[in-house]
Write a protein that holds these residues in place. Structure first.
Motif, PDB file in Angstrom:
ATOM      1  N   ILE A 309       0.844  -1.193   0.000  1.00  0.00           N
ATOM      2  CA  ILE A 309       0.000   0.000   0.000  1.00  0.00           C
ATOM      3  C   ILE A 309       0.883   1.248   0.000  1.00  0.00           C
ATOM      4  N   SER A 310       0.497   2.255  -0.770  1.00  0.00           N
ATOM      5  CA  SER A 310       1.172   3.553  -0.693  1.00  0.00           C
ATOM      6  C   SER A 310       0.128   4.646  -0.547  1.00  0.00           C
ATOM      7  N   PHE A 311       0.530   5.742   0.085  1.00  0.00           N
ATOM      8  CA  PHE A 311      -0.367   6.881   0.283  1.00  0.00           C
ATOM      9  C   PHE A 311      -0.141   7.885  -0.844  1.00  0.00           C
ATOM     10  N   LEU A 312      -1.218   8.387  -1.427  1.00  0.00           N
ATOM     11  CA  LEU A 312      -1.111   9.339  -2.533  1.00  0.00           C
ATOM     12  C   LEU A 312      -0.817  10.731  -1.992  1.00  0.00           C
ATOM     13  N   THR A 313       0.326  11.270  -2.380  1.00  0.00           N
ATOM     14  CA  THR A 313       0.746  12.582  -1.895  1.00  0.00           C
ATOM     15  C   THR A 313       0.678  13.620  -3.008  1.00  0.00           C
ATOM     16  N   GLU A 314       0.786  14.876  -2.629  1.00  0.00           N
ATOM     17  CA  GLU A 314       0.714  15.961  -3.596  1.00  0.00           C
ATOM     18  C   GLU A 314       1.872  15.867  -4.595  1.00  0.00           C
ATOM     19  N   PRO A 315       1.626  16.237  -5.859  1.00  0.00           N
ATOM     20  CA  PRO A 315       2.682  16.179  -6.876  1.00  0.00           C
ATOM     21  C   PRO A 315       3.792  17.201  -6.606  1.00  0.00           C
ATOM     22  N   GLU A 316       4.885  17.038  -7.309  1.00  0.00           N
ATOM     23  CA  GLU A 316       5.988  17.991  -7.218  1.00  0.00           C
ATOM     24  C   GLU A 316       5.514  19.369  -7.673  1.00  0.00           C
ATOM     25  N   HIS A 317       6.030  20.408  -7.046  1.00  0.00           N
ATOM     26  CA  HIS A 317       5.701  21.812  -7.357  1.00  0.00           C
ATOM     27  C   HIS A 317       4.246  22.152  -7.056  1.00  0.00           C
ATOM     28  N   ALA A 318       3.577  21.343  -6.223  1.00  0.00           N
ATOM     29  CA  ALA A 318       2.164  21.595  -5.948  1.00  0.00           C
ATOM     30  C   ALA A 318       1.899  21.580  -4.454  1.00  0.00           C
ATOM     31  N   GLU A 319       0.846  22.287  -4.079  1.00  0.00           N
ATOM     32  CA  GLU A 319       0.364  22.273  -2.706  1.00  0.00           C
ATOM     33  C   GLU A 319      -1.104  21.862  -2.758  1.00  0.00           C
ATOM     34  N   SER A 320      -1.395  20.665  -2.281  1.00  0.00           N
ATOM     35  CA  SER A 320      -2.743  20.120  -2.384  1.00  0.00           C
ATOM     36  C   SER A 320      -3.561  20.453  -1.147  1.00  0.00           C
ATOM     37  N   ASN A 321      -4.876  20.590  -1.352  1.00  0.00           N
ATOM     38  CA  ASN A 321      -5.763  20.754  -0.204  1.00  0.00           C
ATOM     39  C   ASN A 321      -6.105  19.408   0.436  1.00  0.00           C
ATOM     40  N   TYR A 322      -5.642  18.306  -0.173  1.00  0.00           N
ATOM     41  CA  TYR A 322      -5.948  16.955   0.313  1.00  0.00           C
ATOM     42  C   TYR A 322      -7.447  16.807   0.587  1.00  0.00           C
TER      43      TYR A 322
END
Length: 396
Positions: A309-322
Protein backbone atom coordinates in the motif's frame (compact mmCIF):
# COMPACT_ATOMS: atom_id res chain seq x y z
CA UNK A 1 -11.83 -15.09 0.54
CA UNK A 2 -8.18 -15.30 1.60
CA UNK A 3 -6.92 -14.63 5.11
CA UNK A 4 -4.45 -12.12 3.61
CA UNK A 5 -7.24 -9.99 2.12
CA UNK A 6 -9.23 -10.01 5.36
CA UNK A 7 -6.11 -9.12 7.31
CA UNK A 8 -5.30 -6.14 5.03
CA UNK A 9 -8.86 -4.83 5.18
CA UNK A 10 -8.84 -5.08 8.97
CA UNK A 11 -5.43 -3.41 9.19
CA UNK A 12 -6.58 -0.48 7.07
CA UNK A 13 -9.70 -0.11 9.20
CA UNK A 14 -7.57 -0.09 12.33
CA UNK A 15 -5.19 2.54 10.92
CA UNK A 16 -8.05 4.87 9.96
CA UNK A 17 -9.57 4.56 13.42
CA UNK A 18 -6.17 5.14 15.03
CA UNK A 19 -5.30 8.20 12.94
CA UNK A 20 -8.67 9.89 13.37
CA UNK A 21 -9.31 8.83 16.94
CA UNK A 22 -12.98 8.72 15.94
CA UNK A 23 -15.01 6.08 17.77
CA UNK A 24 -18.37 6.76 16.12
CA UNK A 25 -20.12 3.73 14.71
CA UNK A 26 -20.01 5.26 11.22
CA UNK A 27 -17.04 7.30 10.04
CA UNK A 28 -18.10 9.34 6.96
CA UNK A 29 -15.95 9.98 3.90
CA UNK A 30 -16.14 13.78 4.15
CA UNK A 31 -18.70 15.62 6.26
CA UNK A 32 -19.08 19.40 6.57
CA UNK A 33 -18.01 21.27 9.68
CA UNK A 34 -20.00 24.26 10.90
CA UNK A 35 -18.01 25.80 13.72
CA UNK A 36 -17.97 29.51 12.86
CA UNK A 37 -20.45 32.19 11.86
CA UNK A 38 -22.69 29.97 9.72
CA UNK A 39 -25.77 30.22 11.92
CA UNK A 40 -25.43 33.97 12.49
CA UNK A 41 -25.13 34.69 8.75
CA UNK A 42 -27.96 32.34 7.76
CA UNK A 43 -30.17 33.82 10.49
CA UNK A 44 -29.51 37.28 9.08
CA UNK A 45 -30.82 36.10 5.71
CA UNK A 46 -33.95 34.72 7.34
CA UNK A 47 -34.50 37.77 9.55
CA UNK A 48 -34.11 40.20 6.66
CA UNK A 49 -35.87 38.09 4.03
CA UNK A 50 -32.87 38.12 1.69
CA UNK A 51 -32.81 34.40 0.97
CA UNK A 52 -32.88 34.27 -2.83
CA UNK A 53 -30.37 35.12 -5.57
CA UNK A 54 -29.63 38.68 -4.44
CA UNK A 55 -28.15 39.94 -1.21
CA UNK A 56 -24.98 41.06 0.48
CA UNK A 57 -23.63 37.55 1.08
CA UNK A 58 -23.64 36.67 -2.64
CA UNK A 59 -21.66 39.84 -3.37
CA UNK A 60 -19.29 39.20 -0.47
CA UNK A 61 -18.70 35.57 -1.40
CA UNK A 62 -17.76 36.54 -4.95
CA UNK A 63 -15.33 39.20 -3.73
CA UNK A 64 -13.82 36.87 -1.10
CA UNK A 65 -13.34 34.07 -3.64
CA UNK A 66 -11.74 36.38 -6.19
CA UNK A 67 -9.39 37.71 -3.53
CA UNK A 68 -8.49 34.31 -2.07
CA UNK A 69 -7.82 32.61 -5.41
CA UNK A 70 -6.32 35.64 -7.15
CA UNK A 71 -8.68 35.08 -10.07
CA UNK A 72 -9.78 38.68 -10.43
CA UNK A 73 -13.47 37.83 -10.68
CA UNK A 74 -15.80 35.15 -9.35
CA UNK A 75 -19.45 34.46 -10.17
CA UNK A 76 -21.41 32.39 -7.63
CA UNK A 77 -23.75 29.76 -9.09
CA UNK A 78 -25.93 26.87 -7.93
CA UNK A 79 -23.32 24.11 -8.31
CA UNK A 80 -19.99 23.21 -9.86
CA UNK A 81 -21.59 21.59 -12.91
CA UNK A 82 -23.41 24.82 -13.73
CA UNK A 83 -20.13 26.71 -13.35
CA UNK A 84 -18.41 24.37 -15.78
CA UNK A 85 -21.32 24.52 -18.24
CA UNK A 86 -21.27 28.31 -18.48
CA UNK A 87 -17.46 28.39 -18.61
CA UNK A 88 -17.48 26.03 -21.59
CA UNK A 89 -20.15 28.05 -23.40
CA UNK A 90 -18.24 31.29 -22.90
CA UNK A 91 -15.04 29.60 -24.09
CA UNK A 92 -16.66 29.08 -27.47
CA UNK A 93 -17.68 25.42 -27.21
CA UNK A 94 -20.45 24.83 -29.75
CA UNK A 95 -22.76 21.92 -30.61
CA UNK A 96 -20.80 19.15 -32.31
CA UNK A 97 -17.41 20.23 -30.95
CA UNK A 98 -15.19 17.80 -29.06
CA UNK A 99 -13.86 18.69 -25.61
CA UNK A 100 -10.84 16.88 -24.18
CA UNK A 101 -11.46 15.61 -20.63
CA UNK A 102 -9.95 12.89 -18.45
CA UNK A 103 -11.92 9.66 -18.26
CA UNK A 104 -10.82 9.52 -14.62
CA UNK A 105 -13.20 12.16 -13.29
CA UNK A 106 -16.58 12.61 -11.68
CA UNK A 107 -19.43 12.38 -14.18
CA UNK A 108 -20.21 16.11 -13.90
CA UNK A 109 -17.17 16.91 -16.06
CA UNK A 110 -18.62 14.98 -18.99
CA UNK A 111 -22.18 16.10 -18.29
CA UNK A 112 -21.23 19.77 -18.56
CA UNK A 113 -19.76 19.07 -22.01
CA UNK A 114 -22.98 17.32 -23.00
CA UNK A 115 -25.07 20.29 -21.83
CA UNK A 116 -23.28 22.29 -24.55
CA UNK A 117 -24.35 19.60 -27.07
CA UNK A 118 -20.66 18.89 -27.50
CA UNK A 119 -18.86 15.53 -27.34
CA UNK A 120 -16.54 14.42 -24.52
CA UNK A 121 -13.22 13.09 -25.84
CA UNK A 122 -11.51 11.01 -23.16
CA UNK A 123 -7.78 11.05 -22.51
CA UNK A 124 -5.52 9.29 -20.04
CA UNK A 125 -3.98 10.59 -16.84
CA UNK A 126 -0.63 10.66 -15.09
CA UNK A 127 -0.13 8.26 -12.16
CA UNK A 128 1.73 11.07 -10.35
CA UNK A 129 -1.01 13.72 -10.49
CA UNK A 130 -4.13 11.65 -11.33
CA UNK A 131 -4.86 14.41 -13.85
CA UNK A 132 -4.40 14.72 -17.63
CA UNK A 133 -0.96 13.58 -18.76
CA UNK A 134 0.19 16.54 -20.91
CA UNK A 135 3.05 14.75 -22.68
CA UNK A 136 0.88 11.85 -23.78
CA UNK A 137 -1.82 14.32 -24.78
CA UNK A 138 0.64 16.20 -26.99
CA UNK A 139 1.64 13.01 -28.78
CA UNK A 140 -1.97 11.90 -29.12
CA UNK A 141 -3.13 15.21 -30.61
CA UNK A 142 -0.22 14.97 -33.04
CA UNK A 143 -1.61 11.64 -34.20
CA UNK A 144 -5.31 12.41 -34.47
CA UNK A 145 -5.31 16.19 -34.91
CA UNK A 146 -5.66 18.07 -38.20
CA UNK A 147 -5.23 21.88 -38.01
CA UNK A 148 -7.12 24.03 -40.51
CA UNK A 149 -5.83 27.30 -42.03
CA UNK A 150 -7.52 29.29 -39.25
CA UNK A 151 -5.49 27.47 -36.61
CA UNK A 152 -8.42 25.38 -35.37
CA UNK A 153 -7.79 21.74 -34.55
CA UNK A 154 -9.99 19.03 -36.02
CA UNK A 155 -10.16 15.34 -35.24
CA UNK A 156 -9.08 13.66 -38.48
CA UNK A 157 -11.06 10.53 -37.51
CA UNK A 158 -14.42 12.08 -36.60
CA UNK A 159 -14.13 15.32 -38.57
CA UNK A 160 -15.24 17.34 -35.55
CA UNK A 161 -13.52 20.44 -34.20
CA UNK A 162 -11.60 19.96 -30.95
CA UNK A 163 -12.32 23.15 -29.07
CA UNK A 164 -11.16 22.91 -25.46
CA UNK A 165 -9.34 20.92 -22.78
CA UNK A 166 -10.73 20.50 -19.27
CA UNK A 167 -8.07 19.45 -16.74
CA UNK A 168 -9.54 18.18 -13.48
CA UNK A 169 -7.51 18.47 -10.27
CA UNK A 170 -8.38 15.09 -8.77
CA UNK A 171 -8.79 14.97 -4.97
CA UNK A 172 -7.28 18.48 -4.91
CA UNK A 173 -3.94 17.39 -6.43
CA UNK A 174 -2.97 19.92 -9.13
CA UNK A 175 -2.36 18.88 -12.72
CA UNK A 176 1.01 19.71 -14.33
CA UNK A 177 -0.33 23.01 -15.69
CA UNK A 178 2.87 24.38 -17.26
CA UNK A 179 3.19 21.44 -19.63
CA UNK A 180 -0.55 21.30 -20.31
CA UNK A 181 -0.81 25.00 -21.13
CA UNK A 182 2.08 24.63 -23.58
CA UNK A 183 0.29 21.77 -25.35
CA UNK A 184 -2.92 23.79 -25.53
CA UNK A 185 -1.08 26.82 -26.93
CA UNK A 186 0.56 24.61 -29.53
CA UNK A 187 -2.81 23.34 -30.74
CA UNK A 188 -4.93 26.47 -30.19
CA UNK A 189 -7.17 24.92 -27.52
CA UNK A 190 -9.05 26.73 -24.78
CA UNK A 191 -8.38 25.67 -21.18
CA UNK A 192 -11.26 25.45 -18.71
CA UNK A 193 -10.16 24.07 -15.34
CA UNK A 194 -12.42 21.76 -13.39
CA UNK A 195 -11.22 22.92 -9.99
CA UNK A 196 -14.32 21.59 -8.24
CA UNK A 197 -12.25 19.66 -5.69
CA UNK A 198 -9.26 21.95 -5.33
CA UNK A 199 -10.19 25.10 -3.40
CA UNK A 200 -7.01 25.90 -1.48
CA UNK A 201 -4.71 23.97 -3.83
CA UNK A 202 -1.83 25.66 -5.63
CA UNK A 203 0.49 24.87 -8.50
CA UNK A 204 3.86 26.63 -8.24
CA UNK A 205 2.30 29.13 -5.84
CA UNK A 206 -0.71 29.96 -8.04
CA UNK A 207 -4.22 28.85 -7.12
CA UNK A 208 -5.85 26.18 -9.25
CA UNK A 209 -8.68 27.40 -11.44
CA UNK A 210 -6.77 30.53 -12.47
CA UNK A 211 -4.58 29.16 -15.27
CA UNK A 212 -7.10 28.87 -18.09
CA UNK A 213 -9.69 31.30 -19.41
CA UNK A 214 -12.06 29.96 -16.74
CA UNK A 215 -12.03 27.78 -13.65
CA UNK A 216 -15.00 26.08 -11.98
CA UNK A 217 -15.32 25.50 -8.22
CA UNK A 218 -17.79 23.35 -6.28
CA UNK A 219 -19.20 23.93 -2.80
CA UNK A 220 -21.18 20.71 -2.51
CA UNK A 221 -21.77 19.35 1.00
CA UNK A 222 -18.71 17.09 0.76
CA UNK A 223 -16.22 19.77 -0.28
CA UNK A 224 -13.64 21.55 1.91
CA UNK A 225 -15.90 24.62 1.93
CA UNK A 226 -19.62 24.09 1.45
CA UNK A 227 -22.64 26.26 0.73
CA UNK A 228 -24.92 23.22 0.86
CA UNK A 229 -25.08 23.22 -2.92
CA UNK A 230 -23.15 25.74 -4.94
CA UNK A 231 -20.25 26.57 -7.19
CA UNK A 232 -18.38 29.47 -8.74
CA UNK A 233 -16.90 30.55 -12.05
CA UNK A 234 -13.41 32.07 -11.86
CA UNK A 235 -11.95 34.31 -14.57
CA UNK A 236 -9.45 37.14 -14.97
CA UNK A 237 -11.55 38.81 -17.69
CA UNK A 238 -14.02 41.45 -16.44
CA UNK A 239 -16.23 41.30 -19.55
CA UNK A 240 -16.43 37.51 -19.40
CA UNK A 241 -17.31 37.71 -15.71
CA UNK A 242 -20.09 40.17 -16.51
CA UNK A 243 -21.38 37.90 -19.27
CA UNK A 244 -21.25 34.88 -16.94
CA UNK A 245 -23.31 36.75 -14.37
CA UNK A 246 -25.76 37.84 -17.06
CA UNK A 247 -26.22 34.33 -18.47
CA UNK A 248 -26.64 32.80 -15.03
CA UNK A 249 -29.33 35.36 -14.15
CA UNK A 250 -31.63 34.22 -16.99
CA UNK A 251 -30.01 36.82 -19.27
CA UNK A 252 -32.33 39.46 -17.81
CA UNK A 253 -31.67 43.05 -18.84
CA UNK A 254 -31.59 45.69 -16.07
CA UNK A 255 -34.91 47.52 -15.65
CA UNK A 256 -36.90 48.71 -12.61
CA UNK A 257 -39.92 46.55 -13.45
CA UNK A 258 -39.85 45.06 -16.97
CA UNK A 259 -38.89 41.43 -17.71
CA UNK A 260 -36.61 41.68 -20.72
CA UNK A 261 -34.14 38.99 -21.74
CA UNK A 262 -31.73 39.21 -24.68
CA UNK A 263 -30.70 35.56 -25.13
CA UNK A 264 -31.25 32.07 -23.79
CA UNK A 265 -30.17 32.30 -20.18
CA UNK A 266 -29.92 30.01 -17.18
CA UNK A 267 -31.40 30.22 -13.71
CA UNK A 268 -28.04 29.38 -12.15
CA UNK A 269 -27.41 32.13 -9.58
CA UNK A 270 -26.52 31.07 -6.03
CA UNK A 271 -29.12 32.05 -3.40
CA UNK A 272 -28.03 34.49 -0.73
CA UNK A 273 -28.78 32.01 2.07
CA UNK A 274 -26.31 29.54 0.54
CA UNK A 275 -23.73 32.26 0.05
CA UNK A 276 -24.08 33.13 3.74
CA UNK A 277 -22.88 29.62 4.59
CA UNK A 278 -20.01 30.03 2.15
CA UNK A 279 -18.84 33.31 3.64
CA UNK A 280 -18.66 31.76 7.10
CA UNK A 281 -16.91 28.68 5.73
CA UNK A 282 -14.30 30.74 3.90
CA UNK A 283 -13.41 32.41 7.18
CA UNK A 284 -12.42 28.96 8.46
CA UNK A 285 -10.69 27.75 5.29
CA UNK A 286 -7.07 28.27 6.49
CA UNK A 287 -7.85 26.24 9.60
CA UNK A 288 -9.61 23.53 7.58
CA UNK A 289 -6.64 23.23 5.23
CA UNK A 290 -4.12 23.04 8.08
CA UNK A 291 -6.05 20.24 9.76
CA UNK A 292 -6.53 18.34 6.50
CA UNK A 293 -2.80 18.55 5.81
CA UNK A 294 -2.06 17.25 9.31
CA UNK A 295 -4.49 14.39 8.73
CA UNK A 296 -2.76 13.55 5.44
CA UNK A 297 0.64 13.55 7.15
CA UNK A 298 -0.58 11.12 9.79
CA UNK A 299 -2.11 8.82 7.20
CA UNK A 300 1.11 8.85 5.19
CA UNK A 301 3.22 7.98 8.22
CA UNK A 302 0.99 5.07 9.18
CA UNK A 303 0.71 3.58 5.71
CA UNK A 304 4.47 3.64 5.12
CA UNK A 305 4.67 0.47 7.18
CA UNK A 306 1.90 -1.37 5.32
CA UNK A 307 3.17 -3.77 2.68
CA UNK A 308 1.55 -3.41 -0.74
CA UNK A 309 0.00 0.00 0.00
CA UNK A 310 1.17 3.55 -0.69
CA UNK A 311 -0.37 6.88 0.28
CA UNK A 312 -1.11 9.34 -2.53
CA UNK A 313 0.75 12.58 -1.90
CA UNK A 314 0.71 15.96 -3.60
CA UNK A 315 2.68 16.18 -6.88
CA UNK A 316 5.99 17.99 -7.22
CA UNK A 317 5.70 21.81 -7.36
CA UNK A 318 2.16 21.60 -5.95
CA UNK A 319 0.36 22.27 -2.71
CA UNK A 320 -2.74 20.12 -2.38
CA UNK A 321 -5.76 20.75 -0.20
CA UNK A 322 -5.95 16.96 0.31
CA UNK A 323 -9.70 17.10 -0.25
CA UNK A 324 -9.84 13.32 -0.28
CA UNK A 325 -6.99 11.27 1.11
CA UNK A 326 -6.32 8.10 -0.84
CA UNK A 327 -4.22 4.96 -0.73
CA UNK A 328 -3.13 2.93 -3.73
CA UNK A 329 -2.44 -0.77 -4.07
CA UNK A 330 1.05 -1.43 -5.43
CA UNK A 331 -0.51 -3.08 -8.50
CA UNK A 332 -4.00 -3.24 -10.05
CA UNK A 333 -6.10 -5.79 -8.18
CA UNK A 334 -9.83 -5.17 -8.39
CA UNK A 335 -10.68 -8.19 -6.27
CA UNK A 336 -8.44 -7.01 -3.43
CA UNK A 337 -9.67 -3.42 -3.78
CA UNK A 338 -13.29 -4.55 -3.50
CA UNK A 339 -12.54 -6.76 -0.50
CA UNK A 340 -10.89 -3.85 1.32
CA UNK A 341 -13.89 -1.67 0.51
CA UNK A 342 -16.26 -4.33 1.79
CA UNK A 343 -14.45 -4.90 5.08
CA UNK A 344 -13.91 -1.22 5.89
CA UNK A 345 -17.50 -0.29 5.11
CA UNK A 346 -18.91 -3.23 7.06
CA UNK A 347 -16.91 -1.91 10.01
CA UNK A 348 -18.36 1.58 9.71
CA UNK A 349 -15.44 3.21 7.88
CA UNK A 350 -16.91 4.69 4.70
CA UNK A 351 -14.07 4.25 2.23
CA UNK A 352 -14.82 4.62 -1.47
CA UNK A 353 -13.26 3.63 -4.81
CA UNK A 354 -12.24 6.21 -7.37
CA UNK A 355 -14.97 7.18 -9.85
CA UNK A 356 -16.03 4.70 -12.50
CA UNK A 357 -14.03 5.76 -15.58
CA UNK A 358 -16.38 7.86 -17.70
CA UNK A 359 -15.84 5.90 -20.90
CA UNK A 360 -17.37 2.87 -19.14
CA UNK A 361 -20.67 4.65 -18.46
CA UNK A 362 -23.39 3.71 -20.99
CA UNK A 363 -24.13 7.26 -22.20
CA UNK A 364 -20.44 7.89 -22.95
CA UNK A 365 -19.34 4.46 -24.17
CA UNK A 366 -19.21 5.53 -27.83
CA UNK A 367 -17.28 8.77 -27.29
CA UNK A 368 -13.81 9.13 -28.84
CA UNK A 369 -10.90 8.22 -26.59
CA UNK A 370 -7.22 7.49 -26.52
CA UNK A 371 -5.68 4.39 -24.94
CA UNK A 372 -6.64 4.63 -21.25
CA UNK A 373 -4.15 2.26 -19.66
CA UNK A 374 -3.31 4.32 -16.57
CA UNK A 375 -6.96 5.19 -15.98
CA UNK A 376 -7.95 1.54 -15.89
CA UNK A 377 -5.03 0.63 -13.64
CA UNK A 378 -5.87 3.38 -11.14
CA UNK A 379 -9.49 2.31 -11.15
CA UNK A 380 -8.36 -1.04 -9.72
CA UNK A 381 -5.87 0.47 -7.25
CA UNK A 382 -7.20 3.62 -5.57
CA UNK A 383 -9.23 3.73 -2.36
CA UNK A 384 -10.41 6.98 -0.75
CA UNK A 385 -10.22 7.36 3.02
CA UNK A 386 -12.32 9.44 5.45
CA UNK A 387 -10.96 12.96 5.03
CA UNK A 388 -13.11 15.58 6.74
CA UNK A 389 -11.28 18.43 8.52
CA UNK A 390 -12.88 17.56 11.89
CA UNK A 391 -11.59 13.98 12.01
CA UNK A 392 -8.41 14.55 13.99
CA UNK A 393 -8.55 14.05 17.73
CA UNK A 394 -8.43 17.24 19.80
CA UNK A 395 -5.13 16.23 21.40
CA UNK A 396 -3.30 15.83 18.07
Amino acid sequence: MSTEKCSLGAEITEIIRKVTGDVRQTLPLHEPEFSGNEWAYVKECIDTGWVSSAGRFVDRLEKDLASYTGSGYAVAVVNGTAALHIALLLSGVEPGDEVIIPSLSFVATANAVSYCQAVPHFVDVSPLTLGIDPLRLRDYLGEIGRPNPNGELFNRITGRRIRAVVPMHAFGHPVDMDELLEVCRQYGLEVVEDAAESLGSKYKGKHTGTFGRFGALSFNGNKVVTTGGGGAILTRDKKLAEMAKHLTTTAKLPHPWMYRHDRVGYNYRMPNINAALGCAQLEKLPEFLARKRKLAEKYRAEFEAVCGISFLTEPEHAESNYWLNAIMLDRPNRELRDEILRITNENGVLTRPIWTPLHLLPMYAECPRMELTVTMELDAQVINLPSGPSLLREDV
